[in-house]
Design an enzyme around this catalytic site. Structure first.
Site, mmCIF file in Angstrom:
data_model
loop_
_atom_site.group_PDB
_atom_site.id
_atom_site.type_symbol
_atom_site.label_atom_id
_atom_site.label_comp_id
_atom_site.label_asym_id
_atom_site.label_seq_id
_atom_site.Cartn_x
_atom_site.Cartn_y
_atom_site.Cartn_z
ATOM 1 N N HIS A 72 -59.332 -41.372 81.537
ATOM 2 C CA HIS A 72 -60.579 -40.778 81.913
ATOM 3 C C HIS A 72 -60.772 -39.240 81.668
ATOM 4 C CE1 HIS A 72 -60.871 -44.230 84.663
ATOM 5 N NE2 HIS A 72 -59.646 -44.221 84.867
ATOM 6 N N CYS A 91 -42.353 -7.282 91.669
ATOM 7 C CA CYS A 91 -41.871 -5.868 91.490
ATOM 8 C C CYS A 91 -40.306 -5.715 92.123
ATOM 9 C CB CYS A 91 -42.668 -4.860 92.451
ATOM 10 S SG CYS A 91 -44.363 -4.803 92.111
ATOM 11 N N TRP A 111 -45.179 -4.919 88.884
ATOM 12 C CA TRP A 111 -45.708 -6.209 88.365
ATOM 13 C C TRP A 111 -47.092 -5.947 88.983
ATOM 14 C CZ3 TRP A 111 -48.836 -10.279 90.353
ATOM 15 C CH2 TRP A 111 -48.888 -11.292 89.443
ATOM 16 N N GLU A 164 -44.292 -31.168 86.034
ATOM 17 C CA GLU A 164 -43.289 -30.244 85.879
ATOM 18 C C GLU A 164 -42.727 -29.884 84.270
ATOM 19 O OE1 GLU A 164 -41.775 -27.890 87.770
ATOM 20 O OE2 GLU A 164 -39.867 -27.420 86.771
ATOM 21 N N LYS A 173 -43.335 -26.015 82.620
ATOM 22 C CA LYS A 173 -42.218 -25.463 81.957
ATOM 23 C C LYS A 173 -42.527 -25.038 80.578
ATOM 24 C CE LYS A 173 -40.176 -24.461 84.409
ATOM 25 N NZ LYS A 173 -40.133 -24.833 85.731
ATOM 26 N N LYS A 208 -40.820 -13.812 89.357
ATOM 27 C CA LYS A 208 -39.796 -15.012 89.571
ATOM 28 C C LYS A 208 -40.092 -15.325 91.139
ATOM 29 C CE LYS A 208 -36.364 -17.578 89.744
ATOM 30 N NZ LYS A 208 -36.490 -18.863 89.109
ATOM 31 N N ARG A 246 -37.010 -10.596 87.881
ATOM 32 C CA ARG A 246 -38.303 -10.874 88.788
ATOM 33 C C ARG A 246 -39.550 -10.845 88.446
ATOM 34 N NH1 ARG A 246 -36.567 -9.522 94.272
ATOM 35 N NH2 ARG A 246 -38.519 -8.792 94.800
ATOM 36 N N ASN A 256 -43.325 -2.281 97.056
ATOM 37 C CA ASN A 256 -43.231 -3.864 96.594
ATOM 38 C C ASN A 256 -44.578 -4.142 97.722
ATOM 39 O OD1 ASN A 256 -41.493 -3.467 94.884
ATOM 40 N ND2 ASN A 256 -40.045 -5.193 95.762
ATOM 41 N N GLY A 257 -45.318 -5.088 97.215
ATOM 42 C CA GLY A 257 -46.204 -5.800 98.144
ATOM 43 C C GLY A 257 -47.637 -5.268 98.037
#
Ligand code: G6P
Length: 612
Positions: free
Chosen positions: A508, A2, A74, A485, A489, A607, A27, A100-101
């Site tokens: 495996h 947010c 968000w 990574e 991506k 983000k 974000r 926010n939170g």
């Protein structure tokens, strides 16, 4: 996650707030809203979807005002919808709030408020705060500011809020606990935001609200207070070190591509002034006062989330090899809730681009509580993790806007390499070996520029894999985390399912997935793992998988075994991960663009993850 922006001043707040929301889009969010005050009226507009949808509505309505608040949401509690978007207004229509939170005791508070006749219009935890403020203001007769302060003493959880009240048209109140807020101090105007990006265009003078602090802003100035103690807090204004160019795309179609290309100089920025070629070592100013404790540590824990956790895994290989100290790497979300073996000889290293990730911050707090030395590796200067750790090293990669982390990751690797080099030299690494590493770091940017020149070639390769549903990434040793990574991506931005595996572990399980459609990306440096990885590639080949190799030397063997090869000029065995990840970033980028995905704001991702 947010985003918050608020404005109070002489100008029309609406364009400032809408532009601020656009600056915060990176974000990650799913709805947006705005409330502005004009001639004693408070107008609120909220829309599911992008800021441009909100902007169109705001323009249609001809909204304007000299004070306002705006938010990108968000979703956590309640689906993305117009109703659940912020600002939330109390049932009298007098007070508006953005948040926010997460409010952890929202359900108890909601029951209590409902019993007292409050009607809720959203499913959010945030609405509880504004209804609580309203009850304290309207029913209990507290002043607006006192009502906000009293409400915050009832809530449990994390918040960054900004509130305004129709009956107090010249006052904005903001407060923080666990969710950052920055106050911008302009010439007769004030800005409040969740990070500095919406502010930098108007002023460089800022103040960072501390934990448990609130600020009361009116046209004559501002007062910062401790919420619980009700004491006035005095703070120095600081200058933000951020330019508009850094937060704009410039000629690039996406922030992610801009940031991938910036690696040509960001890695050098991270290394600048820190490498000591003659001594074969590195100097990291931010941990200098704690070197004895670090050198004598019994063990390190590296804790982080997402891409930063992958950097930590590579850090483990480097530190154990050079400094001979045991290193455990843990997801912060796991570390914070288990009983790790920590004592005063333990060093806990938190890696975080944003410096605000809720789990990583909580992990650090826990480590401090049990007596460990905490060290941060952060990109955002002055961020919560940077401030709360005992010592640390900034990555200096500049603002990263693309949700998928790229330049921050390579900067983290540069820091970890220097840290391992420095500690290695303090413990057992020879000066000659140290010099080789130090020298190789100075050659990195040349190699990066060669890789970036292959972007078009990688785009061509990407075109051949457009229709696949799954990718496998393989690497060994230092390069296993690079495989993780690369896979991360790809899934983040192209929504293609991808997995990273240690190359030998493929047999495996994942080997069962391999057929003529399945692309397998393999990291094959000519180091001590080369022969082994070659055998793993043979195993893929014999099952008709499509093979894309990233290597430091193109040989006939590798050519005959692969469909595509990308070469990375690598100055030293240990710099391969830092370089090899760049073609993987480019591959993910091109595939995502070709598949028509929103590269900079992938669906559902944020983000900076400031909730658990
Ligand atoms: C989010 C971002 C990732 C990032 C992770 C950790 O998931 O989308 O790109 O790696 O958070 O963030 P941090 O700021 O702590 O490095």
């Amino acid at each position: 996650m947010c985003g918050i922006v608020g404005y109070l001043g002489e100008k029309d707040a609406v364009p400032i707030l809408i532009k601020g929301l656009k600056r915060l889009e990176y974000r990650g969010y799913d709805s947006a809203g705005i409330a502005v005050m004009r001639n004693g009226e408070m107008n609120v507009v909220k829309k599911r979807g992008k800021v441009k949808t909100l902007e169109a509505s705001v323009n249609d309505l001809g909204l304007s005002g000299s004070m306002g608040i705006a938010h990108t949401r968000w979703a956590t509690h309640g689906e993305p919808s117009d109703n659940n978007a912020h600002p939330h207004t109390d049932q009298t229509g007098n007070i508006s709030l953005i948040h926010n939170g997460i409010i952890e005791n929202y359900s108890v508070l909601k029951q209590m408020l409902k019993k007292r006749g409050v009607t809720f219009t959203s499913e959010t935890d945030s609405e509880v705060i504004v209804q609580l403020i309203s009850m304290l203001y309207n029913r209990d007769g507290l002043s607006f500011v006192k009502a906000v302060q009293a409400a915050l003493q009832e809530v449990v959880g994390a918040y960054g809020i900004v509130v305004m009240c129709k009956e107090e048209p010249g006052v904005l109140v903001a407060a923080r606990l666990g969710s950052p807020l920055v106050l911008g101090v302009g010439d007769g105007e004030y800005f409040i935001a969740s990070d500095a990006s919406p502010i930098v265009e108007y002023t460089r003078n800022v103040l960072y609200l501390g934990e448990g602090e609130m600020v009361i802003i009116n046209k004559d100035g501002y007062t910062i207070k401790n919420i619980l103690k009700d004491t006035v807090v005095s703070k120095e204004i600081t200058q933000i070190d951020l330019t508009i160019e850094e937060i704009e795309k410039g000629e690039f179609p996406h922030f992610m591509l801009k940031e991938i290309f910036e690696q040509e100089h960001t890695i050098t920025d991270t290394l600048r002034g820190r490498i000591q070629i003659e001594e074969g070592s590195a100097h990291l100013g931010g941990i200098q006062d704690f070197l004895t404790r670090i050198e004598n540590a019994s063990r390190f824990y590296i804790t982080a989330c997402g891409t930063s956790w992958h950097a930590g895994l590579i850090g483990k290989y480097l530190l154990e090899e050079y400094a001979n100290i045991p290193v455990h790497v843990e997801y912060a979300s796991e570390f914070r809730y288990r009983r790790a073996v920590i004592d005063s000889r333990t060093v806990v290293i938190a890696i975080s681009q944003s410096g605000e990730t809720a789990d990583t911050l909580a992990a650090i707090r826990k480590a401090k509580d049990v007596g460990a030395l905490t060290m941060g590796i952060c990109n955002v200067v002055g961020s919560s993790i940077a401030r709360e750790t005992d010592c640390g090293v900034y990555t200096h990669a500049g603002p990263e806007i693309g949700v998928a982390s790229t330049k921050a990751f390579t900067a983290q690797l540069a820091v970890l390499t220097m840290f391992a080099l420095m500690l290695g030299r303090m413990r057992k690494l020879s000066i000659n070996d140290g010099r080789e590493v130090a020298k190789s770091l100075t050659q990195i940017s040349q190699s990066v520029s060669q890789i970036l020149n292959t972007s078009e070639e990688i785009e061509k390769i990407a075109k051949e894999y457009l229709d696949v549903d799954n990718f496998l990434y393989l690497g060994r040793g230092l390069n296993f985390p690079v495989a993780l990574e690369g896979a991360l991506k790809l899934k983040e931005i192209s929504y293609i399912h991808a997995e990273g595996y240690p190359a030998a572990e493929m047999k495996h399980g994942p080997i069962a997935l391999i057929d003529e459609k399945m692309p397998i990306v393999v990291l094959v440096p000519h180091d001590r793992t080369y022969e082994k990885v070659l055998s793993n590639i043979e195993e893929v080949r014999s099952r008709n998988g499509r093979i894309l190799l990233v290597t430091d030397k193109i040989t006939d063997d590798l050519k005959s075994l692969s469909d595509h090869i990308i070469k990375v000029t690598n100055p030293h065995r240990i710099t391969f991960p830092l370089l090899a990840v760049i073609p993987l970033q480019l591959l993910a980028y091109h595939l995502a663009v070709l598949r028509g995905c929103d590269v900079d704001q992938p669906r559902n991702l944020a983000k900076s993850v400031t909730v658990e």
